[in-house]
Design a protein around this motif. Structure first.
Motif, PDB file in Angstrom:
ATOM      1  N   ARG A   1     -12.818  32.234 -35.220  1.00  0.00           N
ATOM      2  CA  ARG A   1     -12.381  33.266 -36.174  1.00  0.00           C
ATOM      3  C   ARG A   1     -11.134  34.006 -35.701  1.00  0.00           C
ATOM      4  N   ASP A   2     -11.041  34.282 -34.391  1.00  0.00           N
ATOM      5  CA  ASP A   2     -10.055  35.239 -33.879  1.00  0.00           C
ATOM      6  C   ASP A   2      -8.868  34.616 -33.152  1.00  0.00           C
ATOM      7  N   LEU A   3      -8.938  33.354 -32.804  1.00  0.00           N
ATOM      8  CA  LEU A   3      -7.920  32.750 -31.958  1.00  0.00           C
ATOM      9  C   LEU A   3      -6.556  32.706 -32.646  1.00  0.00           C
ATOM     10  N   LEU A   4      -5.524  33.126 -31.918  1.00  0.00           N
ATOM     11  CA  LEU A   4      -4.150  32.958 -32.372  1.00  0.00           C
ATOM     12  C   LEU A   4      -3.628  31.638 -31.845  1.00  0.00           C
ATOM     13  N   SER A   5      -2.801  30.994 -32.626  1.00  0.00           N
ATOM     14  CA  SER A   5      -2.146  29.791 -32.129  1.00  0.00           C
ATOM     15  C   SER A   5      -1.161  30.189 -31.033  1.00  0.00           C
ATOM     16  N   GLN A   6      -0.737  29.205 -30.256  1.00  0.00           N
ATOM     17  CA  GLN A   6       0.247  29.479 -29.222  1.00  0.00           C
ATOM     18  C   GLN A   6       1.508  30.077 -29.837  1.00  0.00           C
ATOM     19  N   GLU A   7       1.949  29.538 -30.964  1.00  0.00           N
ATOM     20  CA  GLU A   7       3.161  30.044 -31.609  1.00  0.00           C
ATOM     21  C   GLU A   7       2.987  31.492 -32.044  1.00  0.00           C
ATOM     22  N   GLU A   8       1.842  31.821 -32.630  1.00  0.00           N
ATOM     23  CA  GLU A   8       1.595  33.201 -33.076  1.00  0.00           C
ATOM     24  C   GLU A   8       1.527  34.157 -31.887  1.00  0.00           C
ATOM     25  N   ALA A   9       0.830  33.742 -30.832  1.00  0.00           N
ATOM     26  CA  ALA A   9       0.690  34.607 -29.661  1.00  0.00           C
ATOM     27  C   ALA A   9       2.036  34.831 -28.984  1.00  0.00           C
ATOM     28  N   GLU A  10       2.825  33.779 -28.861  1.00  0.00           N
ATOM     29  CA  GLU A  10       4.101  33.914 -28.175  1.00  0.00           C
ATOM     30  C   GLU A  10       5.092  34.742 -28.988  1.00  0.00           C
ATOM     31  N   GLU A  11       4.957  34.734 -30.301  1.00  0.00           N
ATOM     32  CA  GLU A  11       5.792  35.616 -31.125  1.00  0.00           C
ATOM     33  C   GLU A  11       5.532  37.077 -30.767  1.00  0.00           C
ATOM     34  N   VAL A  12       4.263  37.437 -30.624  1.00  0.00           N
ATOM     35  CA  VAL A  12       3.926  38.819 -30.261  1.00  0.00           C
ATOM     36  C   VAL A  12       4.371  39.111 -28.828  1.00  0.00           C
ATOM     37  N   MET A  13       4.211  38.147 -27.922  1.00  0.00           N
ATOM     38  CA  MET A  13       4.682  38.344 -26.547  1.00  0.00           C
ATOM     39  C   MET A  13       6.181  38.635 -26.526  1.00  0.00           C
ATOM     40  N   LEU A  14       6.931  37.884 -27.304  1.00  0.00           N
ATOM     41  CA  LEU A  14       8.375  38.094 -27.351  1.00  0.00           C
ATOM     42  C   LEU A  14       8.714  39.459 -27.942  1.00  0.00           C
ATOM     43  N   GLN A  15       7.971  39.875 -28.959  1.00  0.00           N
ATOM     44  CA  GLN A  15       8.195  41.203 -29.519  1.00  0.00           C
ATOM     45  C   GLN A  15       7.875  42.292 -28.498  1.00  0.00           C
ATOM     46  N   ASN A  16       6.780  42.109 -27.745  1.00  0.00           N
ATOM     47  CA  ASN A  16       6.450  43.058 -26.677  1.00  0.00           C
ATOM     48  C   ASN A  16       7.569  43.109 -25.643  1.00  0.00           C
ATOM     49  N   SER A  17       8.083  41.935 -25.289  1.00  0.00           N
ATOM     50  CA  SER A  17       9.150  41.859 -24.292  1.00  0.00           C
ATOM     51  C   SER A  17      10.385  42.603 -24.773  1.00  0.00           C
ATOM     52  N   ALA A  18      10.746  42.406 -26.030  1.00  0.00           N
ATOM     53  CA  ALA A  18      11.917  43.071 -26.588  1.00  0.00           C
ATOM     54  C   ALA A  18      11.744  44.590 -26.560  1.00  0.00           C
ATOM     55  N   ARG A  19      10.565  45.053 -26.913  1.00  0.00           N
ATOM     56  CA  ARG A  19      10.301  46.498 -26.908  1.00  0.00           C
ATOM     57  C   ARG A  19      10.325  47.061 -25.488  1.00  0.00           C
ATOM     58  N   SER A  20       9.710  46.343 -24.537  1.00  0.00           N
ATOM     59  CA  SER A  20       9.620  46.860 -23.173  1.00  0.00           C
ATOM     60  C   SER A  20      10.953  46.760 -22.426  1.00  0.00           C
ATOM     61  N   LEU A  21      11.769  45.759 -22.765  1.00  0.00           N
ATOM     62  CA  LEU A  21      13.106  45.686 -22.186  1.00  0.00           C
ATOM     63  C   LEU A  21      14.047  46.675 -22.851  1.00  0.00           C
ATOM     64  N   GLY A  22      13.869  46.873 -24.147  1.00  0.00           N
ATOM     65  CA  GLY A  22      14.715  47.802 -24.889  1.00  0.00           C
ATOM     66  C   GLY A  22      16.033  47.192 -25.283  1.00  0.00           C
ATOM     67  N   ILE A  23      16.776  46.708 -24.302  1.00  0.00           N
ATOM     68  CA  ILE A  23      18.060  46.057 -24.530  1.00  0.00           C
ATOM     69  C   ILE A  23      18.068  44.785 -23.694  1.00  0.00           C
ATOM     70  N   PHE A  24      18.570  43.688 -24.274  1.00  0.00           N
ATOM     71  CA  PHE A  24      18.344  42.422 -23.579  1.00  0.00           C
ATOM     72  C   PHE A  24      19.295  41.322 -24.024  1.00  0.00           C
ATOM     73  N   ARG A  25      19.522  40.404 -23.099  1.00  0.00           N
ATOM     74  CA  ARG A  25      20.079  39.100 -23.420  1.00  0.00           C
ATOM     75  C   ARG A  25      18.922  38.184 -23.811  1.00  0.00           C
ATOM     76  N   PRO A  26      19.161  37.193 -24.659  1.00  0.00           N
ATOM     77  CA  PRO A  26      18.065  36.304 -25.064  1.00  0.00           C
ATOM     78  C   PRO A  26      17.336  35.670 -23.882  1.00  0.00           C
ATOM     79  N   GLN A  27      18.080  35.272 -22.846  1.00  0.00           N
ATOM     80  CA  GLN A  27      17.426  34.599 -21.719  1.00  0.00           C
ATOM     81  C   GLN A  27      16.540  35.532 -20.906  1.00  0.00           C
TER      82      GLN A  27
END
Length: 409
Positions: free
Chosen positions: A199-225
């Motif tokens: 019922r609850d499992l996120l796909s790898q693609e869905e989970a990594e999208e949220v991870m990337l969003q978290n990363s962007a927020r926690s870095l604040g300003i960033f290069r893609p790499q």
């Protein structure tokens, strides 16, 4: 709206603001601040080296100021936090369990963290261990005796420790607490009784999208790499993702002095306007952990802060440049230096073997005051009564060249 242009100093300030390191805390820390600070960073990397305060406690101290270290242990025990492989071994909010569950269900993809051959070879013993936990409750590897010495003469990992590490990576058990920093494991089915993979499992693609969003927020300003390294993701299709995020209003492009094109998370837009007008100032001085998110990506630290850094504790002593466990020094928006130190807990002395400043840093009254206070606060939090200094720049701390006593009052 035209692309915003930022000075390098402003970009650094925005990153430090996203990380909670722009200004010294204005109030005394509270227990709930542990979870909110981990959420702000997204991840809190774990390391066991205990020369000074262990890394996760130090990372929190750099942001919260003086606080009881047991607050972190209590946050884990009451279920605010969990442990899993993220950047490396990390504490993360337990509410982020869905982000890492797909990794647990494919442990064979986790490299050295999971040995399929070992788990298959010892399957019967491991099933017995699971049954033991089911019947008797949580365990530590210390609960089991070591059967033999290793062939090399060194004590190898106990089989049960390897079993538990494998079960942990495979998501069969979770860490519910620590005793003397040793993990305490219980069955995931008991820790997360309401979770249902179907019922609850996120796909790898869905989970990594949220991870990337978290990363962007926690870095604040960033290069893609810089983005993918935060959770150690294999390079996703970042150009398409960033273009979509820009349309969704999650990020905006900015031009940074000497760095070129970067992205800014829109949570920081109010601060960005202050930064452009020169009103955003960094005032915090702090001792950082080698595993602080600000420096754990060595390339990012060098590109953003002109700070070349590597951990030398695994380097043979004669080949070390700076020392065994060297701590970066933050002062007013810059990484100004580093120090190699050890906390002598029995005598109450923080010994600084050596303190080095960056070549470009000029000693001033403000720098000396900021570093002295940061080091004093760092030492006092660990119960030190005195600071002893060995090597240092000749022009720094000239009035107290060998150290100083800490005013407990």
């Amino acid at each position: 709206m035209s692309e915003r242009k930022l000075s390098l100093s402003a970009a650094r300030c925005l990153h430090l603001a996203a990380q909670g390191l722009l200004k010294k805390p204005r109030r005394r820390a509270q227990a709930d601040d542990v979870l909110s600070t981990v959420r702000q960073m997204s991840l809190l990397q774990i390391d066991t080296i205990n020369v000074v305060a262990r890394s996760p406690y130090l990372v929190l101290f750099s942001r919260l100021g003086s606080y009881p270290p047991q607050w972190l242990d209590e946050a884990l025990s009451r279920g605010d936090l969990m442990e899993y492989w993220a950047h490396e071994a990390c504490f993360l909010p337990r509410s982020d369990f869905p982000l890492v569950r797909h990794r647990m269900l494919a442990p064979q993809n986790m490299g050295w963290k999971y040995k399929t051959e070992w788990m298959e070879e010892h399957a019967a013993e491991i099933e017995g261990l699971i049954a033991h936990i089911q019947e008797n409750g949580p365990v530590r590897s210390a609960d089991f005796e070591h059967p033999r010495k290793g062939a090399s003469g060194w004590w190898e990992w106990k089989p049960h420790k390897r079993h538990l590490e494998g079960l942990f990576t495979a998501g069969k058990v979770m860490v519910i607490g620590r005793h003397n920093f040793q993990r305490i494991y219980d069955l995931t089915s008991r820790v997360m009784p309401l979770w249902d993979d179907e019922r609850d499992l996120l796909s790898q693609e869905e989970a990594e999208e949220v991870m990337l969003q978290n990363s962007a927020r926690s870095l604040g300003i960033f290069r893609p790499q810089w983005l993918a390294d935060y959770y150690r993701l294999r390079q996703p299709s970042l150009p398409a993702i960033l273009a979509r995020w820009q349309k969704e209003g999650l990020v905006v492009p900015v031009e940074v002095e000497s760095l070129g094109a970067l992205w800014l998370h829109t949570d920081l837009l109010p601060l960005a306007e202050d930064a452009i007008s020169g009103k955003l100032r960094a005032s915090h001085s702090a001792v950082l952990s080698p595993f602080d998110p600000v420096v754990w990506d060595r390339k990012r630290a060098e590109q953003l802060f002109d700070f070349s850094y590597r951990l030398e504790c695994y380097t043979p002593a004669p080949k070390r440049q700076y020392g065994y466990f060297v701590l970066p020094l933050l002062h007013q928006g810059k990484l100004v230096g580093r120090m190699d130190s050890k906390m002598h807990r029995k005598t109450g002395v923080l010994e600084i073997f050596a303190l080095y400043l960056q070549d470009s840093v000029r000693v001033s009254a403000a720098l000396e005051k900021g570093l002295r206070q940061a080091i004093t606060d760092f030492a006092s939090w660990q119960g030190a009564k005195r600071i002893a200094i060995g090597h240092r720049p000749a022009e720094l701390f000239t009035q107290t060249p060998v150290g100083w006593e800490i005013d407990i009052a």
